[in-house]
Design an enzyme around this catalytic site. Sequence first.
Site, PDB file in Angstrom:
ATOM      1  N   TYR A  51       0.914  -1.145   0.239  1.00 16.99           N
ATOM      2  CA  TYR A  51      -0.016   0.200   0.184  1.00 16.99           C
ATOM      3  C   TYR A  51       0.892   1.282   0.021  1.00 16.99           C
ATOM      4  CZ  TYR A  51      -3.673  -3.385   0.783  1.00 16.99           C
ATOM      5  OH  TYR A  51      -4.542  -4.654   0.534  1.00 16.99           O
ATOM      6  N   TYR A 111     -16.395  -0.044   2.511  1.00 16.43           N
ATOM      7  CA  TYR A 111     -15.137  -0.588   2.017  1.00 16.43           C
ATOM      8  C   TYR A 111     -14.264  -0.992   2.663  1.00 16.43           C
ATOM      9  CZ  TYR A 111     -11.958  -2.304  -1.643  1.00 16.43           C
ATOM     10  OH  TYR A 111     -11.246  -3.170  -2.312  1.00 16.43           O
ATOM     11  N   HIS A 160     -12.772  -7.017  -1.322  1.00 14.45           N
ATOM     12  CA  HIS A 160     -12.201  -7.893  -2.343  1.00 14.45           C
ATOM     13  C   HIS A 160     -11.399  -8.914  -1.556  1.00 14.45           C
ATOM     14  CE1 HIS A 160     -13.043  -4.208  -4.898  1.00 14.45           C
ATOM     15  NE2 HIS A 160     -13.446  -5.127  -5.679  1.00 14.45           N
ATOM     16  N   ASN A 174      -8.583 -17.685  -1.199  1.00 14.76           N
ATOM     17  CA  ASN A 174      -8.203 -17.164   0.222  1.00 14.76           C
ATOM     18  C   ASN A 174      -9.414 -17.958   0.909  1.00 14.76           C
ATOM     19  OD1 ASN A 174      -7.590 -16.350   2.886  1.00 14.76           O
ATOM     20  ND2 ASN A 174      -7.399 -14.001   2.060  1.00 14.76           N
ATOM     21  N   GLY A 231      -9.864 -19.234   3.784  1.00 18.25           N
ATOM     22  CA  GLY A 231     -10.074 -19.118   5.308  1.00 18.25           C
ATOM     23  C   GLY A 231     -10.757 -17.898   5.299  1.00 18.25           C
ATOM     24  N   ALA A 232     -10.286 -16.732   4.501  1.00 15.65           N
ATOM     25  CA  ALA A 232     -10.900 -15.580   4.837  1.00 15.65           C
ATOM     26  C   ALA A 232     -12.498 -15.549   4.385  1.00 15.65           C
ATOM     27  CB  ALA A 232     -10.121 -14.381   4.028  1.00 15.65           C
ATOM     28  N   PHE A 246     -14.244 -16.976   6.967  1.00 16.62           N
ATOM     29  CA  PHE A 246     -14.579 -16.100   8.060  1.00 16.62           C
ATOM     30  C   PHE A 246     -15.586 -14.938   7.770  1.00 16.62           C
ATOM     31  CE2 PHE A 246     -13.039 -11.638   9.201  1.00 16.62           C
ATOM     32  CZ  PHE A 246     -12.971 -11.826  10.756  1.00 16.62           C
ATOM     33  N   LYS A 302     -17.904 -15.137   5.693  1.00 20.94           N
ATOM     34  CA  LYS A 302     -19.383 -15.824   5.442  1.00 20.94           C
ATOM     35  C   LYS A 302     -19.999 -15.703   6.761  1.00 20.94           C
ATOM     36  CE  LYS A 302     -19.359 -17.967   1.044  1.00 20.94           C
ATOM     37  NZ  LYS A 302     -19.369 -19.108   0.057  1.00 20.94           N
ATOM     38  N   LYS A 303     -19.250 -16.322   7.756  1.00 21.83           N
ATOM     39  CA  LYS A 303     -19.732 -16.298   9.226  1.00 21.83           C
ATOM     40  C   LYS A 303     -20.642 -15.241   9.528  1.00 21.83           C
ATOM     41  CE  LYS A 303     -18.353 -18.101  13.170  1.00 21.83           C
ATOM     42  NZ  LYS A 303     -17.595 -18.323  14.175  1.00 21.83           N
TER      43      LYS A 303
HETATM   44  N1  ACO Z   1     -10.255 -21.563   7.909  1.00 21.59           N
HETATM   45  C1  ACO Z   1     -11.514 -21.882   7.998  1.00 21.59           C
HETATM   46  N2  ACO Z   1     -12.372 -20.896   9.010  1.00 21.59           N
HETATM   47  C2  ACO Z   1     -11.720 -19.696   9.540  1.00 21.59           C
HETATM   48  C3  ACO Z   1     -10.747 -19.440   9.153  1.00 21.59           C
HETATM   49  C4  ACO Z   1      -9.928 -20.206   8.490  1.00 21.59           C
HETATM   50  N3  ACO Z   1      -8.259 -19.919   8.066  1.00 21.59           N
HETATM   51  N4  ACO Z   1     -10.393 -18.227   9.927  1.00 21.59           N
HETATM   52  C5  ACO Z   1     -11.361 -17.985  10.538  1.00 21.59           C
HETATM   53  N5  ACO Z   1     -12.161 -18.631  10.357  1.00 21.59           N
HETATM   54  C6  ACO Z   1     -13.714 -18.686  10.826  1.00 21.59           C
HETATM   55  C7  ACO Z   1     -13.942 -19.581  11.952  1.00 21.59           C
HETATM   56  O1  ACO Z   1     -15.279 -19.905  12.019  1.00 21.59           O
HETATM   57  C8  ACO Z   1     -13.499 -18.937  13.047  1.00 21.59           C
HETATM   58  O2  ACO Z   1     -13.884 -19.454  14.429  1.00 21.59           O
HETATM   59  P1  ACO Z   1     -13.264 -20.340  15.054  1.00 21.59           P
HETATM   60  O3  ACO Z   1     -11.812 -20.231  15.262  1.00 21.59           O
HETATM   61  O4  ACO Z   1     -13.976 -20.726  16.477  1.00 21.59           O
HETATM   62  O5  ACO Z   1     -13.365 -21.663  14.301  1.00 21.59           O
HETATM   63  C9  ACO Z   1     -14.183 -17.267  12.775  1.00 21.59           C
HETATM   64  O6  ACO Z   1     -13.987 -17.489  11.499  1.00 21.59           O
HETATM   65  C10 ACO Z   1     -13.585 -16.374  13.618  1.00 21.59           C
HETATM   66  O7  ACO Z   1     -12.071 -16.439  13.409  1.00 21.59           O
HETATM   67  P2  ACO Z   1     -11.107 -15.218  14.162  1.00 21.59           P
HETATM   68  O8  ACO Z   1     -10.310 -16.029  15.247  1.00 21.59           O
HETATM   69  O9  ACO Z   1     -11.978 -14.327  14.796  1.00 21.59           O
HETATM   70  O10 ACO Z   1     -10.276 -14.901  12.967  1.00 21.59           O
HETATM   71  P3  ACO Z   1      -8.916 -14.629  12.681  1.00 21.59           P
HETATM   72  O11 ACO Z   1      -8.395 -13.626  13.817  1.00 21.59           O
HETATM   73  O12 ACO Z   1      -8.065 -15.693  12.560  1.00 21.59           O
HETATM   74  O13 ACO Z   1      -8.799 -13.604  11.635  1.00 21.59           O
HETATM   75  C11 ACO Z   1      -8.578 -13.410   8.958  1.00 21.59           C
HETATM   76  C12 ACO Z   1      -9.172 -14.132  10.284  1.00 21.59           C
HETATM   77  C13 ACO Z   1      -8.610 -12.083   9.004  1.00 21.59           C
HETATM   78  C14 ACO Z   1      -9.145 -13.961   8.051  1.00 21.59           C
HETATM   79  C15 ACO Z   1      -7.030 -13.987   9.145  1.00 21.59           C
HETATM   80  O14 ACO Z   1      -6.878 -15.297   8.829  1.00 21.59           O
HETATM   81  C16 ACO Z   1      -6.019 -13.094   8.381  1.00 21.59           C
HETATM   82  O15 ACO Z   1      -5.647 -12.217   8.826  1.00 21.59           O
HETATM   83  N6  ACO Z   1      -5.850 -13.727   7.119  1.00 21.59           N
HETATM   84  C17 ACO Z   1      -4.720 -12.765   6.268  1.00 21.59           C
HETATM   85  C18 ACO Z   1      -5.258 -11.768   5.661  1.00 21.59           C
HETATM   86  C19 ACO Z   1      -6.591 -12.017   5.057  1.00 21.59           C
HETATM   87  O16 ACO Z   1      -6.786 -12.919   4.109  1.00 21.59           O
HETATM   88  N7  ACO Z   1      -7.424 -11.022   5.292  1.00 21.59           N
HETATM   89  C20 ACO Z   1      -8.647 -11.076   4.742  1.00 21.59           C
HETATM   90  C21 ACO Z   1      -8.903 -10.650   3.317  1.00 21.59           C
HETATM   91  S1  ACO Z   1      -8.389  -9.297   2.820  1.00 21.59           S
HETATM   92  C22 ACO Z   1      -9.608  -8.381   3.401  1.00 21.59           C
HETATM   93  O17 ACO Z   1     -10.451  -8.439   4.258  1.00 21.59           O
HETATM   94  C23 ACO Z   1      -9.946  -6.962   2.705  1.00 21.59           C
END
Ligand code: ACO
Length: 158
Positions: free
Chosen positions: A31, A73, A112, A117, A119-120, A123, A125-126
């Site tokens: 960025y 956004y 976006h 990705n 996991g995100a 996350f 969708k939850k």
């Molecule tokens: N796989 C499956 N489910 C997931 C995952 C994963 N990798 N990560 C979170 N979840 C779901 C689970 O249901 C989880 O609950 P649980 O741990 O009790 O099973 C729930 O989401 C809540 O998880 P948190 O612990 O609150 O989430 P976390 O602090 O791990 O943050 C995040 C999730 C932000 C997606 C993290 O993995 C991350 O920083 N990833 C890299 C950056 C990224 O991809 N950011 C998002 C896309 S870009 C954007 O947002 C603009």
Amino acid sequence: MTRSKIELCDVTPNNIKQLKCLNQVVFPVSYNDKFYKDVLEAGELAKLAYYNDSVVGAVCCRIYTSENLRCLYIMTLGCLYHYRRLGIGTKMVEHVLNYVEKDRNFDSIFLHVQVNNEGAIKFYKKFGFEIVETKEWYYKRIEPADAHVLQKTLRPQS
Ligand code: ACO
């Protein structure tokens, strides 16, 4: 119990370097200075997440308007690898959800995400986000280049 150790704090000139370092580690996209200049003006739309007094996550949003829509956004939301699945992401999304709820004048929240990705995507969708569109070649310097648009509708479009 872990949740009580998570705190969200403002981004200020004193900690903006920490935000830059964090974003460099967490996101494959870099960025520019304008991004960080705007973040300093963003107030509640940009937050650093602390876990036991260490910066481990951050969320940066901006308001997007088009025609008669007003949307929030999410530009970046992420936390350091070793601090994932501790509720830090949840705390940051909840902050965003509280913000739009208080404001009561947003049509949707969107972001976006790279198509691989999973996991995100799970996350978000939850929290009621859905894939509403897939944009080919959205990213210029990373693979895969395609992005899903994830959206949470707050009020139906008329
Ligand atoms: N796989 C499956 N489910 C997931 C995952 C994963 N990798 N990560 C979170 N979840 C779901 C689970 O249901 C989880 O609950 P649980 O741990 O009790 O099973 C729930 O989401 C809540 O998880 P948190 O612990 O609150 O989430 P976390 O602090 O791990 O943050 C995040 C999730 C932000 C997606 C993290 O993995 C991350 O920083 N990833 C890299 C950056 C990224 O991809 N950011 C998002 C896309 S870009 C954007 O947002 C603009």
